[in-house]
Design a protein around this motif. Structure first.
Motif, PDB file in Angstrom:
ATOM      1  N   PRO A   4       0.893  -1.086   0.196  1.00  0.00           N
ATOM      2  CA  PRO A   4       0.032  -0.010   0.205  1.00  0.00           C
ATOM      3  C   PRO A   4       0.906   1.506   0.086  1.00  0.00           C
ATOM      4  O   PRO A   4       1.936   1.216   0.399  1.00  0.00           O
ATOM      5  N   ASP A  80      -3.073   5.049  -0.081  1.00  0.00           N
ATOM      6  CA  ASP A  80      -4.139   4.125   0.452  1.00  0.00           C
ATOM      7  C   ASP A  80      -4.205   4.289   2.034  1.00  0.00           C
ATOM      8  O   ASP A  80      -5.009   3.471   2.703  1.00  0.00           O
ATOM      9  N   VAL A 106     -10.164   5.792   3.543  1.00  0.00           N
ATOM     10  CA  VAL A 106      -8.850   5.151   3.884  1.00  0.00           C
ATOM     11  C   VAL A 106      -8.413   5.378   5.250  1.00  0.00           C
ATOM     12  O   VAL A 106      -8.802   6.522   5.634  1.00  0.00           O
ATOM     13  N   ARG A 141      -7.896  -1.380   6.751  1.00  0.00           N
ATOM     14  CA  ARG A 141      -8.609  -0.586   5.677  1.00  0.00           C
ATOM     15  C   ARG A 141      -9.729  -0.914   4.970  1.00  0.00           C
ATOM     16  O   ARG A 141     -10.566  -0.145   4.371  1.00  0.00           O
TER      17      ARG A 141
END
Length: 345
Positions: A4, A80, A106, A141
């Motif tokens: 990420p 992210d 996020v 996430r």
């Protein structure tokens, strides 16, 4: 699978201190803070940016909203997740304001340090690494929108709405006194054990509609915080009523005693104060709800509510002040504000 992409924003604070003439002063950059956490590159592709190098006691609402805008831009560009490093003096307030302002899907984590880099057993690198573990965790996430902004300190995950700094200098200064933490980090695993109650955020977003706090330009409204104590005379309230222009506040939060109380002799001043601007009472302790229907003496919660003082419910004064600031920024009328306060009660 690609790692990420995480944006790291540094604001200064104890975690970023360098040697000064007699003590320490902020000076480390975001890149240096990331580099000080061994193995962190294995977790993510990191983009580090130094926003400022100041103590968090110098942070303003404008500064925090600047970071919120930077996070929005990073997410729009494909990030992210985001980590914000800052001083701990105002961390519970800035994290909560970020939570109010952001509408991103996020994870966002705020972290810092209680010991500066020149101290024995400096906790900064470990906190940065732990923050990275949280923002890159798959479960976090997936649930980022419901978890909201988090604070990660000493391998413990706190919700922005619940976290409080409970000690001025101990390494274990942060806790979530009302609800407990969201989770912990053990070895290389993030273990979520709870979920935050953020009904106030849902209500605020509904009342703001398409208006984003990050899109509101200065000058921004300021809210006074008046903490009640034994024998408080009410002189500050009287001065504000006598010369409101000199004080310039757009709202007032009362750090009320007990379940929502002021000295009885101050209560009549609330009639005039409420007629001029929004007044909210929040318990001066870090945990517990403001009462609504128990005590009926002058200056009690029932008396103050009758006079038009609103209740912050579960929010302590520092966070009630941020929520009232956000509502004033958004131009909400009293009816809309009441719907948001109801969600916090």
């Amino acid at each position: 699978m690609a790692k990420p992409r995480i944006a790291v924003f540094a604001l200064g604070g104890t975690i970023a201190m360098v040697k000064g003439e007699a003590g320490v002063r902020p000076g480390l950059t975001a890149e240096q803070l990331v580099a000080a956490a061994p193995g962190i590159d294995a977790l993510a592709r990191i983009e580090a940016r130094t926003v400022s190098t100041i103590g968090s006691s110098d942070l303003s609402v404008d500064n925090v909203l600047e970071v919120a805008r930077a996070i929005e831009a990073a997410v729009a560009d494909g990030a992210d997740g985001a980590i914000v490093t800052q001083g701990t003096d105002t961390m519970e307030e800035s994290a909560f304001l970020l939570d109010l302002a952001l509408r991103v899907d996020v994870p966002v984590v705020v972290t810092g340090a209680m010991r500066n880099p020149l101290s024995i057993s400096h906790d900064g690198p470990g906190n940065v690494y732990a923050a990275m573990q949280v923002v890159t965790d798959p479960a976090v996430r997936r649930e980022a929108r419901s978890l909201g902004v988090m604070v990660v300190m000493l391998d413990t995950i706190h919700a922005a709405v619940d976290v409080a700094k409970m000690n001025s200098s101990r390494i274990d200064a942060f806790a979530s006194p009302e609800a407990g933490p969201l989770g912990v980090i053990v070895e290389d695993r993030v273990r979520l054990t709870g979920r935050p109650v953020r009904d106030h955020k849902t209500a605020l977003d509904a009342e703001l509609g398409d208006t984003l706090l990050t899109g509101i330009e200065p000058p921004l409204p300021t809210v006074a915080l008046l903490t009640m104590g034994l024998g408080e005379s009410g002189g500050l309230v009287a001065a504000m009523l006598a010369d409101p222009e000199s004080f310039g506040y757009a709202g007032v939060v009362l750090g009320a005693m007990g379940g929502g109380h002021t000295p009885s002799w101050i209560a009549p001043q609330m009639d005039d104060l409420v007629a001029r601007l929004p007044v909210v009472m929040a318990g001066r302790m870090q945990a517990g709800y403001v009462l609504a229907k128990t005590y009926e003496r002058a200056g009690s919660e029932m008396d103050l509510l009758r006079r038009g003082v609103r209740s912050a419910g579960r929010l302590p004064p520092l966070k009630a002040r941020m929520l009232l600031t956000a509502m004033l920024m958004g131009g909400l009328d009293q009816a809309a504000m009441d719907r948001v306060w109801a969600a916090a009660n």
